[in-house]
Design an enzyme around this catalytic site. Structure first.
Site, short mmCIF file in Angstrom:
data_model
loop_
_atom_site.label_atom_id
_atom_site.label_comp_id
_atom_site.label_asym_id
_atom_site.label_seq_id
_atom_site.Cartn_x
_atom_site.Cartn_y
_atom_site.Cartn_z
N GLY A 210 0.86 -1.22 -0.01
CA GLY A 210 0.05 -0.06 0.00
C GLY A 210 0.71 0.98 0.03
O GLY A 210 1.92 1.16 -0.18
N ASN A 211 0.33 2.36 0.24
CA ASN A 211 0.98 3.66 0.53
C ASN A 211 0.25 4.52 1.46
O ASN A 211 -0.48 4.16 2.04
CB ASN A 211 1.13 4.24 -0.82
CG ASN A 211 -0.33 4.82 -1.60
OD1 ASN A 211 -0.81 5.55 -0.90
ND2 ASN A 211 -0.72 4.24 -2.55
N HIS A 212 0.92 5.53 1.78
CA HIS A 212 0.67 6.45 3.15
C HIS A 212 -0.68 7.43 2.73
O HIS A 212 -0.70 8.34 3.61
CB HIS A 212 1.76 7.01 3.51
CG HIS A 212 2.88 6.48 4.06
ND1 HIS A 212 2.82 5.56 5.19
CD2 HIS A 212 4.29 6.08 3.85
CE1 HIS A 212 3.72 5.03 5.44
NE2 HIS A 212 4.75 5.42 4.45
N ALA A 277 -3.75 7.82 -5.00
CA ALA A 277 -2.48 7.41 -4.98
C ALA A 277 -2.42 5.83 -5.51
O ALA A 277 -2.58 5.03 -4.59
CB ALA A 277 -1.80 7.58 -3.65
#
Ligand code: C5P
Length: 401
Positions: A210-212, A277
């Site tokens: 995943g990402n932030h 994102a």
């Protein structure tokens, strides 16, 4: 004439001398066609009577959590669902401080905490209270959360001092609220798709890549678009944010699902804003069982995901507009301009991780908007709600060209 016809405005009155002006504000709103209800703090009732406020608003005033005579409960949640705008006027230093800190010891404040519609505060207090860093910090906190603050003009105060602190005139507060709704109509009849949040690419039933991304920017955009009268479809990756009022939400998890959802809806929208994102890579294979720890290094083969913005950019009709985002860590302008071209976007919003106050999960953002005609506009660090309004203004301008 009747600019507020059909609108539900909740007026919150807190306890300051300017409370006497709240009656004139309610009258101005009613004259403009709004249906108005009033909620008062216990202290406000010492400055203006419930009878006056009930008479001008044509509704009983709400002040207590319940009626002790019959146990009738004043439901702040249903009040917040009813309201199209909540204006706290006057907003005393005490009420502003409590709003900023989430204190909920009266009906005006519990209602504020449940509000999903635009909130406007017209502060009124003595000059020194206004200037105090505590008050200024509280105002900043509220502004960051999207509360519209109608600054008090300078003038003579009840204390006899001259300075900033007296509540803005009721007619001007009413005009500000009208403006909010006029702006609201600028996207009436338009459908806007917004992608937001991160995507999670499953490795096995337990783990993902995943990402932030918090989704805050995309949700702020969706909320402001709905406030401008647009029909909004928010296609969101996993976030814990509340769904803004009037927004249709499609929840997705992985990039492929987001791609499928965008493809399904793109043909029927006027504008698409790609704020998500999206993962650029996804595991080639998802293990059906939880991968066990081994001594050897684990190699996960990744394959590129579909670039959603670029894919729908190829199908874009002349009357459709697409907006992308670029989060860069170096060579920002050049990279963003390249993306504008390759994804066939009409504009791209650049933000840099190198800027202070910018970052995942933050409530502020510093952006540069690059349009396909080459125009570049840089904005200062602002609350995400304000940034959303600037992006929407640019979209509205581009649609009119
Ligand atoms: O190429 P990059 O990922 O930096 O581009 C960012 C822009 O492209 C954002 O608007 C993002 O939402 C969009 N994007 C997309 N699908 C992807 C990757 C990025 O729509 N797979």
């Amino acid at each position: 004439m009747y600019m507020l016809k059909g609108k539900h405005i909740l007026v919150g009155v807190s306890g300051g001398i300017a409370a006497y002006k709240a009656a004139a504000l309610v009258r101005a709103l009613v004259k403009d066609g709004a249906e108005v209800r009033v909620v008062m703090t216990p202290m406000a009732k010492h400055f203006i009577t419930s009878l006056t406020m009930a008479t001008v608003s044509k509704h009983p005033v709400l002040a207590e959590f319940y009626n002790p005579e019959n146990g009738d409960w004043n439901n702040h949640v249903s009040l917040s669902l009813w309201a199209d705008a909540y204006v706290v006027a006057p907003a005393t230093a005490n009420t502003l401080a409590k709003m900023a800190h989430g204190i909920a010891d009266n009906l005006l404040l519990t209602t504020y905490l449940s509000m999903r519609c635009p909130v406007i505060a017209a502060p009124a207090m003595d000059m020194d209270m206004w200037n105090h860093p505590a008050t200024q910090n509280n105002l900043q906190t509220l502004q960051k959360r999207g509360v519209h603050i109608i600054e008090p003009p300078a003038g003579e105060l009840a204390s006899g001092l001259e300075g900033k602190g007296r509540m803005e005139e009721p007619e001007r507060i009413a005009a500000f609220i009208e403006q909010l709704f006029v702006k609201k109509k600028s996207l009436a009849g338009k459908t806007v798709l917004v992608t937001a949040g991160p995507t999670y690419e499953a490795i096995d039933p337990v783990r993902f890549i995943g990402n932030h991304s918090s989704g805050k920017m995309g949700y702020a955009l969706a909320e402001s678009l709905a406030n401008c009268g647009a029909q909004v479809l928010l296609i969101s990756g996993p976030t814990s944010l509340p769904v803004p009022k009037g927004v249709e939400l499609v929840r997705v998890t992985a990039a492929a699902e987001m791609h499928a959802a965008v493809t399904e809806h793109f043909a029927s929208v006027d504008v698409a804003i790609f704020c998500a994102a999206v993962a650029d890579y996804t595991p080639e294979k998802k293990s059906t069982h939880k991968i066990k720890r081994e001594k050897e290094p684990l190699l996960i083969a990744l394959k590129p995901t579909v670039d959603i913005a670029a894919a729908v950019g190829k199908q874009k009709r002349k009357n459709q507009l697409t907006v992308g985002f670029a989060l860069e860590t170096g060579d920002e302008l050049t990279n963003a301009q390249k993306k504008l071209q390759t994804k066939n976007l009409d504009m791209i919003v650049l933000n840099s991780l190198n800027d202070e106050g910018m970052g995942f999960g933050s409530d502020t953002n510093k952006i540069t908007i690059i349009k396909k005609d080459g125009a570049i506009a840089t904005c200062p660090l602002l609350p995400k709600q304000k940034v959303a309004e600037i992006i929407i203004d640019a979209v509205v301008d581009a649609m009119m060209c």
